[in-house]
Design a protein around this motif. Structure first.
Motif, PDB file in Angstrom:
ATOM      1  N   ALA A 114       8.326  21.249  11.692  1.00  0.00           N
ATOM      2  CA  ALA A 114       9.151  22.326  11.141  1.00  0.00           C
ATOM      3  C   ALA A 114       8.382  23.011  10.021  1.00  0.00           C
ATOM      4  N   PRO A 115       8.620  24.313   9.816  1.00  0.00           N
ATOM      5  CA  PRO A 115       7.944  25.021   8.726  1.00  0.00           C
ATOM      6  C   PRO A 115       8.536  24.624   7.375  1.00  0.00           C
ATOM      7  N   VAL A 116       7.755  24.851   6.318  1.00  0.00           N
ATOM      8  CA  VAL A 116       8.200  24.580   4.955  1.00  0.00           C
ATOM      9  C   VAL A 116       8.107  25.876   4.174  1.00  0.00           C
ATOM     10  N   LYS A 117       9.196  26.254   3.521  1.00  0.00           N
ATOM     11  CA  LYS A 117       9.251  27.522   2.804  1.00  0.00           C
ATOM     12  C   LYS A 117       8.796  27.392   1.352  1.00  0.00           C
ATOM     13  N   VAL A 118       8.347  28.513   0.812  1.00  0.00           N
ATOM     14  CA  VAL A 118       7.995  28.590  -0.605  1.00  0.00           C
ATOM     15  C   VAL A 118       9.207  28.143  -1.413  1.00  0.00           C
ATOM     16  N   GLY A 119       8.957  27.322  -2.426  1.00  0.00           N
ATOM     17  CA  GLY A 119      10.025  26.830  -3.288  1.00  0.00           C
ATOM     18  C   GLY A 119      10.581  25.489  -2.859  1.00  0.00           C
TER      19      GLY A 119
ATOM     20  N   SER B 213       0.815  -1.221   0.000  1.00  0.00           N
ATOM     21  CA  SER B 213       0.000   0.000   0.000  1.00  0.00           C
ATOM     22  C   SER B 213       0.845   1.265   0.000  1.00  0.00           C
ATOM     23  N   ALA B 214       2.140   1.121   0.210  1.00  0.00           N
ATOM     24  CA  ALA B 214       3.013   2.292   0.390  1.00  0.00           C
ATOM     25  C   ALA B 214       3.041   3.174  -0.854  1.00  0.00           C
ATOM     26  N   ILE B 215       2.964   4.477  -0.620  1.00  0.00           N
ATOM     27  CA  ILE B 215       3.034   5.448  -1.716  1.00  0.00           C
ATOM     28  C   ILE B 215       3.948   6.597  -1.311  1.00  0.00           C
ATOM     29  N   THR B 216       4.456   7.284  -2.312  1.00  0.00           N
ATOM     30  CA  THR B 216       5.246   8.498  -2.104  1.00  0.00           C
ATOM     31  C   THR B 216       4.733   9.547  -3.076  1.00  0.00           C
ATOM     32  N   MET B 217       4.501  10.742  -2.557  1.00  0.00           N
ATOM     33  CA  MET B 217       4.092  11.884  -3.377  1.00  0.00           C
ATOM     34  C   MET B 217       5.123  12.988  -3.200  1.00  0.00           C
ATOM     35  N   ALA B 218       5.224  13.835  -4.191  1.00  0.00           N
ATOM     36  CA  ALA B 218       6.064  15.028  -4.071  1.00  0.00           C
ATOM     37  C   ALA B 218       5.277  16.221  -4.595  1.00  0.00           C
ATOM     38  N   GLU B 219       5.387  17.332  -3.869  1.00  0.00           N
ATOM     39  CA  GLU B 219       4.712  18.571  -4.250  1.00  0.00           C
ATOM     40  C   GLU B 219       5.692  19.723  -4.046  1.00  0.00           C
ATOM     41  N   ILE B 220       5.594  20.748  -4.864  1.00  0.00           N
ATOM     42  CA  ILE B 220       6.402  21.951  -4.657  1.00  0.00           C
ATOM     43  C   ILE B 220       5.516  23.002  -4.000  1.00  0.00           C
ATOM     44  N   VAL B 221       6.079  23.743  -3.061  1.00  0.00           N
ATOM     45  CA  VAL B 221       5.324  24.777  -2.358  1.00  0.00           C
ATOM     46  C   VAL B 221       5.356  26.055  -3.192  1.00  0.00           C
ATOM     47  N   LEU B 222       4.184  26.460  -3.649  1.00  0.00           N
ATOM     48  CA  LEU B 222       4.039  27.657  -4.472  1.00  0.00           C
ATOM     49  C   LEU B 222       3.614  28.834  -3.600  1.00  0.00           C
TER      50      LEU B 222
END
Length: 163
Positions: A65-70, A9-18
């Motif tokens: 932890a925070p996630v920055k734009v980009g 069932s394992a999945i990995t997603m990736a997204e960029i912070v806009l």
């Protein structure tokens, strides 16, 4: 029903912070991460059940932890435990600075999904077959959290309508 490994069932997603994902501080909205966690959890649960699934709960969501734009957000999800019709999915979120490659653990959440049949009613799912020491640890921890969720649900039912 044959048991399934969490690897199935394992999945990995990736997204960029806009910029549209961020607040005035230039860091991602917590709700955006929550939405991505919900999507990743639903994909993992659906992969395990091979059915349509719905979110029953999202609990123990911790922003670390925070996630920055980009930055790039990596979301990993897998089913830790399966009951009769519900599944606990563990979700880990990490952020990557694309310039330096530095990674930071950003958030962890535990979500519960219920599999539905063709009429929208809860339907049985395969049990989990924990094989590795890590999978066995996650399975045991998930059983403990499940007991806590059941107890909380019973408490809420007792107090329903008293507020």
């Amino acid at each position: 029903m044959n048991a399934k490994s969490p690897k199935e069932s394992a999945i990995t997603m990736a997204e960029i912070v806009l910029p549209s994902d961020a607040n005035a501080l230039g860091t991602i909205f917590g709700g955006k991460i929550m939405a991505w966690i919900d999507i990743a959890g639903a994909i993992a649960a659906g992969r395990h059940a091979r059915r349509v699934v719905v979110t029953a709960s999202i609990d123990a969501l911790h922003f670390i932890a925070p996630v920055k734009v980009g930055h790039v957000v990596h979301i990993r999800a897998a089913v830790n435990f399966a009951g009769r019709t519900s599944m606990e999915v563990g979700v880990r979120v990490d952020s990557e600075n694309p310039v330096t490659g530095e990674m930071h653990h950003t958030a962890t959440a535990y979500t519960t999904f219920v599999a539905l049949d063709d009429h929208g009613k809860p339907t049985p799912v395969a049990p989990i077959k924990a094989e590795t020491p890590e999978e066995k640890r996650r399975f045991a921890s998930a059983q403990s959290r499940r007991a806590s969720r059941i107890q909380l649900a019973e408490e809420l039912k007792k107090h329903q309508g008293q507020d």
